[in-house]
Design a protein around this motif. Structure first.
Motif, PDB file in Angstrom:
ATOM      1  N   ALA A  82       8.562  12.513   0.817  1.00 56.24           N
ATOM      2  CA  ALA A  82       8.006  11.161   0.935  1.00 56.24           C
ATOM      3  C   ALA A  82       6.711  11.203   1.739  1.00 56.24           C
ATOM      4  O   ALA A  82       5.742  10.523   1.411  1.00 56.24           O
ATOM      5  CB  ALA A  82       9.021  10.234   1.599  1.00 56.24           C
ATOM      6  N   LEU A 110      -6.521   6.273  -0.919  1.00 57.18           N
ATOM      7  CA  LEU A 110      -6.996   5.005  -0.359  1.00 57.18           C
ATOM      8  C   LEU A 110      -8.301   5.182   0.409  1.00 57.18           C
ATOM      9  O   LEU A 110      -9.172   4.319   0.369  1.00 57.18           O
ATOM     10  CB  LEU A 110      -5.932   4.389   0.556  1.00 57.18           C
ATOM     11  CG  LEU A 110      -4.798   3.656  -0.162  1.00 57.18           C
ATOM     12  CD1 LEU A 110      -3.742   3.203   0.831  1.00 57.18           C
ATOM     13  CD2 LEU A 110      -5.343   2.459  -0.930  1.00 57.18           C
ATOM     14  N   LEU A 135       3.927  12.616  -0.340  1.00 60.45           N
ATOM     15  CA  LEU A 135       3.471  11.567  -1.261  1.00 60.45           C
ATOM     16  C   LEU A 135       2.575  10.562  -0.547  1.00 60.45           C
ATOM     17  O   LEU A 135       1.505  10.194  -1.036  1.00 60.45           O
ATOM     18  CB  LEU A 135       4.694  10.862  -1.868  1.00 60.45           C
ATOM     19  CG  LEU A 135       4.421   9.709  -2.833  1.00 60.45           C
ATOM     20  CD1 LEU A 135       3.648  10.182  -4.038  1.00 60.45           C
ATOM     21  CD2 LEU A 135       5.730   9.073  -3.278  1.00 60.45           C
ATOM     22  N   MET A 136       3.017  10.159   0.660  1.00 59.96           N
ATOM     23  CA  MET A 136       2.235   9.205   1.462  1.00 59.96           C
ATOM     24  C   MET A 136       0.845   9.752   1.764  1.00 59.96           C
ATOM     25  O   MET A 136      -0.144   9.028   1.722  1.00 59.96           O
ATOM     26  CB  MET A 136       2.938   8.942   2.799  1.00 59.96           C
ATOM     27  CG  MET A 136       3.973   7.874   2.783  1.00 59.96           C
ATOM     28  SD  MET A 136       3.213   6.259   2.786  1.00 59.96           S
ATOM     29  CE  MET A 136       2.525   6.228   4.434  1.00 59.96           C
ATOM     30  N   ILE A 151       8.864   3.933  -3.445  1.00 58.78           N
ATOM     31  CA  ILE A 151       9.960   4.871  -3.194  1.00 58.78           C
ATOM     32  C   ILE A 151       9.983   5.286  -1.720  1.00 58.78           C
ATOM     33  O   ILE A 151      11.047   5.464  -1.125  1.00 58.78           O
ATOM     34  CB  ILE A 151       9.854   6.099  -4.136  1.00 58.78           C
ATOM     35  CG1 ILE A 151      11.043   7.033  -3.966  1.00 58.78           C
ATOM     36  CG2 ILE A 151       8.578   6.881  -3.939  1.00 58.78           C
ATOM     37  CD1 ILE A 151      12.341   6.509  -4.489  1.00 58.78           C
ATOM     38  N   VAL A 152       8.795   5.396  -1.122  1.00 61.02           N
ATOM     39  CA  VAL A 152       8.721   5.763   0.303  1.00 61.02           C
ATOM     40  C   VAL A 152       9.279   4.624   1.157  1.00 61.02           C
ATOM     41  O   VAL A 152      10.072   4.842   2.080  1.00 61.02           O
ATOM     42  CB  VAL A 152       7.274   6.101   0.711  1.00 61.02           C
ATOM     43  CG1 VAL A 152       7.194   6.420   2.190  1.00 61.02           C
ATOM     44  CG2 VAL A 152       6.738   7.262  -0.111  1.00 61.02           C
ATOM     45  N   VAL A 183      13.212   4.705   0.805  1.00 60.64           N
ATOM     46  CA  VAL A 183      13.991   5.682   1.567  1.00 60.64           C
ATOM     47  C   VAL A 183      13.824   5.465   3.075  1.00 60.64           C
ATOM     48  O   VAL A 183      14.779   5.667   3.844  1.00 60.64           O
ATOM     49  CB  VAL A 183      13.645   7.140   1.173  1.00 60.64           C
ATOM     50  CG1 VAL A 183      13.997   7.392  -0.284  1.00 60.64           C
ATOM     51  CG2 VAL A 183      12.197   7.474   1.440  1.00 60.64           C
ATOM     52  N   VAL A 210      -1.381   9.523  -1.178  1.00 64.22           N
ATOM     53  CA  VAL A 210      -1.758   8.129  -1.381  1.00 64.22           C
ATOM     54  C   VAL A 210      -2.819   7.696  -0.378  1.00 64.22           C
ATOM     55  O   VAL A 210      -3.804   7.044  -0.723  1.00 64.22           O
ATOM     56  CB  VAL A 210      -0.511   7.233  -1.285  1.00 64.22           C
ATOM     57  CG1 VAL A 210      -0.903   5.776  -1.171  1.00 64.22           C
ATOM     58  CG2 VAL A 210       0.372   7.438  -2.499  1.00 64.22           C
ATOM     59  N   MET A 211      -2.639   8.101   0.894  1.00 69.73           N
ATOM     60  CA  MET A 211      -3.599   7.724   1.919  1.00 69.73           C
ATOM     61  C   MET A 211      -4.975   8.324   1.619  1.00 69.73           C
ATOM     62  O   MET A 211      -5.996   7.670   1.773  1.00 69.73           O
ATOM     63  CB  MET A 211      -3.125   8.192   3.308  1.00 69.73           C
ATOM     64  CG  MET A 211      -1.987   7.357   3.861  1.00 69.73           C
ATOM     65  SD  MET A 211      -2.457   5.621   3.975  1.00 69.73           S
ATOM     66  CE  MET A 211      -0.935   4.803   3.587  1.00 69.73           C
ATOM     67  N   MET A 242       0.809  -1.218   0.000  1.00 69.68           N
ATOM     68  CA  MET A 242       0.000   0.000   0.000  1.00 69.68           C
ATOM     69  C   MET A 242       0.840   1.265   0.000  1.00 69.68           C
ATOM     70  O   MET A 242       0.386   2.304  -0.448  1.00 69.68           O
ATOM     71  CB  MET A 242      -0.944   0.002   1.207  1.00 69.68           C
ATOM     72  CG  MET A 242      -2.027  -1.059   1.071  1.00 69.68           C
ATOM     73  SD  MET A 242      -3.334  -0.858   2.260  1.00 69.68           S
ATOM     74  CE  MET A 242      -2.501  -1.260   3.778  1.00 69.68           C
ATOM     75  N   VAL A 243       2.060   1.166   0.523  1.00 68.39           N
ATOM     76  CA  VAL A 243       2.922   2.337   0.571  1.00 68.39           C
ATOM     77  C   VAL A 243       3.702   2.407  -0.743  1.00 68.39           C
ATOM     78  O   VAL A 243       4.183   1.390  -1.229  1.00 68.39           O
ATOM     79  CB  VAL A 243       3.895   2.211   1.765  1.00 68.39           C
ATOM     80  CG1 VAL A 243       4.867   3.369   1.794  1.00 68.39           C
ATOM     81  CG2 VAL A 243       3.118   2.143   3.060  1.00 68.39           C
ATOM     82  N   PRO A 244       3.809   3.603  -1.341  1.00 68.53           N
ATOM     83  CA  PRO A 244       4.584   3.701  -2.580  1.00 68.53           C
ATOM     84  C   PRO A 244       6.008   3.173  -2.369  1.00 68.53           C
ATOM     85  O   PRO A 244       6.610   3.406  -1.325  1.00 68.53           O
ATOM     86  CB  PRO A 244       4.602   5.200  -2.872  1.00 68.53           C
ATOM     87  CG  PRO A 244       3.487   5.775  -2.098  1.00 68.53           C
ATOM     88  CD  PRO A 244       3.261   4.889  -0.923  1.00 68.53           C
ATOM     89  N   GLY A 275       8.765  10.735  -7.370  1.00 68.73           N
ATOM     90  CA  GLY A 275       9.588   9.552  -7.134  1.00 68.73           C
ATOM     91  C   GLY A 275      11.066   9.833  -7.303  1.00 68.73           C
ATOM     92  O   GLY A 275      11.878   9.538  -6.420  1.00 68.73           O
TER      93      GLY A 275
END
Lengths: 271, 315
Positions: B289, B300, B292-293, A121-122, A125, B296-297, A117-119, B269
């Motif tokens: 990051a 979702l 980005l998360m 790239i994340v 890193v 994404v969340m 579920m987490v990209p 990315g």
């Protein structure tokens, strides 16, 4: 189906242009790969002008020390990650299937699927940051970090087919074995494990393919001398295109296709 | 067959249930914990490190200094003058975020336009042919993304097959410059994530009751009306799932913009990877990051809200 007594001349299911688009998608998905494969057998350096069939780029690739080393690293990491990932996934699948709903079930699913579920790239890193801390604290280095990182994302991929297989199995045979005074271990060893083994094999294959193909996490986590095949290929592509890379790419592609086809056939046989 | 009386079976069941109640929970924990611990420590916990790092100062040679700072977030909007330390507005990072969201969005729409007819076509095939089609659509997903992107690069570059054909046939005098542009990244992203769109769409369309389609035709609906008013509304959970499954990886894509954007057309990315690599600004990379998360969340949450029980299969 209803087709037999269809009074109209028009097919109800059809929408104009849809099958053309479907075929277009198929061509779009496969044409670039086919071009890559075909020209890896080209005697010429060119990727557009066909001259003659030749295996010289394969010979050159197999002779290349960098490619050999990268292949060994890739297989080492993928093997270790597959073994540990599959064992952990099998255990988790046994715990989460065929039981009455239990507290924390949804949470367990969420944690197991977290790497999906987490990209990427994340994840990459973040793992790099954690490993940097561990390295600083313990002074430990080595390929173990890379194997560990791969194991983590192999778990959900191995888990999916194992869980699916277990959910298709009824408990009757295991109950029968228990009624015949088999110990829980005997039941597991002689009944459950053989029955779920196609799922385990399928899960292990997916884990292996996914580990073998990983770029981003490996790129971040791998130390010097831990270049896997995809990382080697990426480095070469950045430096310029060589027919050798087409040959290695075709080999890696072929391996994935063989494994996934086998996975598909295992799934077919089940039905 | 053994002749089991009903009472024996009932006794056995009751005994089994008692045993299971006392030991099942412990056994389940023993089996489940190793996987949860490994993913917890090496998958979940690192995310909190990243979150923490985004509020620290960058170390000189990578890593962080343990000094609280919101510079990483400020840097998204402002540029600090190296001489007098003043802040001036800069949109360079916002542009990268904008490009990422834009490209991921356009890719999602493109994949939907291609993927919906494909999924519908597969669902309307006889069952024995469906599996083969599904296999052919899924197979590329399991092959190396890097190699597939490289294959695209081989075709669209100036010396590639497309330009060879265009120039060779006299349609163009100079090669069409596709590589290292946004359209190149767009093509690469659709190519990478099209299977993610087709599979959930297929799962929805396979369950479609064609009697409803027939009823609509009986009521003099045209093909387009049937598509818009019957098929698409019924396929909604699949559409939402497919869009999310394409949008999320598209947003965080690394390989596609690196190879096909040539480092000129950055997406989030590559930007994150660069901060942890050459730029050695871990806090800024962590902040990126985290942003980005968050996106994404949010995606979702939309997915879970819209798909209900149908979503679990693909999550």
């Amino acid at each position: 189906m209803a087709d037999a007594r269809r009074p109209r001349t028009m097919d109800l299911r059809k929408q104009p242009g849809f099958n053309q688009i479907a075929w277009l998608c198929l061509i779009f998905l496969y044409a670039p790969i086919v071009v890559l494969i075909v020209f890896s057998f080209n005697d010429n350096r060119s990727v557009v002008r066909w001259t003659e069939f030749s295996l010289r780029w394969y010979a050159a690739a197999l002779d290349n020390q960098g490619i050999r080393n990268a292949t060994i690293v890739s297989f080492k990491v993928a093997s270790v990650a597959t073994v540990f990932g599959t064992i952990l996934a099998t255990m988790a699948a046994l715990a989460t299937t065929r039981t009455a709903p239990f507290r924390g079930q949804t949470l367990s699913y969420a944690i197991i699927n977290q790497p999906l579920m987490v990209p990427e790239i994340v994840t990459a890193v973040s793992t790099l940051a954690l490993f940097a801390i561990i390295k600083q604290l313990t002074g430990l280095t080595g390929i173990g970090y890379l194997m560990l990182a791969h194991t983590v994302f192999c778990i959900p991929f191995a888990y999916m087919p194992i869980r699916a297989r277990l959910e298709d199995m009824s408990l009757t045979l295991e109950q029968a074995a228990a009624d015949l005074y088999a110990t829980p271990f005997q039941v597991f060893r002689r009944v459950t494990l053989p029955m779920m083994s196609p799922g385990i094999v399928a899960g292990a294959m997916l884990a292996f393919v996914v580990s073998l193909d990983d770029v981003i996490i490996t790129l971040m986590v791998a130390g010097p001398g831990e270049t896997t095949l995809p990382i080697y290929i990426l480095g070469q592509i950045r430096r310029g295109i060589t027919p050798e890379i087409n040959a290695v790419s075709t080999l890696l592609l072929g391996l994935s296709v063989i494994l996934v086809t086998a996975f598909f056939l295992i799934g077919q046989r089940r039905r | 067959m053994t002749d089991l009386s009903a009472s024996t079976v009932a006794d056995n069941l009751a005994r089994a249930r008692r045993i299971s109640e006392s030991t099942a929970r412990r056994r389940r924990l023993q089996l489940l914990m190793p996987a949860l611990i490994v993913i917890g420590i090496f998958g979940l916990f690192p995310l909190t490190i990243t979150a923490t790092y985004s509020f620290l100062s960058p170390g000189t040679y990578g890593g962080v200094r343990w000094e609280f700072s919101t510079d990483a977030y400020v840097q998204f909007l402002f540029q600090r003058d190296i001489f007098d330390d003043t802040l001036s507005f800069s949109d360079s990072y916002l542009r990268i975020i904008g490009r990422s969201v834009g490209l991921a969005f356009v890719t999602t729409i493109g994949a939907l336009i291609l993927g919906f007819p494909t999924a519908y076509f597969i669902a309307s095939k006889p069952p024995n042919q469906r599996n083969l089609w599904l296999f052919l659509i899924t197979l590329p997903f399991w092959t190396n993304l890097l190699i597939r992107t490289y294959a695209i690069l081989l075709i669209i570059r100036d010396e590639g097959l497309i330009n060879f054909a265009l120039v060779g046939s006299g349609l163009r005098s100079t090669p069409l410059n596709i590589l290292y542009t946004d359209p190149a990244v767009f093509i690469g992203l659709i190519y990478s994530y099209l299977p993610f769109m087709v599979l959930p769409l297929y799962a929805s369309l396979e369950k479609l009751d064609f009697k409803l389609v027939e009823a609509a035709y009986d009521l003099y609906a045209t093909r387009l009306q049937v598509l818009r008013r019957v098929i698409i509304p019924l396929a909604r959970p699949g559409i939402v799932a497919g869009c999310i499954l394409v949008f999320i990886p598209g947003l965080g894509a690394y390989i596609t913009p690196t190879l096909l954007g040539g480092g000129k057309k950055l997406m989030m990315g590559n930007m994150i990877a660069e901060q942890f690599g050459a730029s050695r600004n871990w806090p800024f990379g962590s902040a990126a990051a985290l942003i980005l998360m968050t996106v994404v969340m949010l995606a979702l949450v939309v997915y879970v809200r819209n798909s209900g029980q149908g979503g679990r299969r693909h999550g």
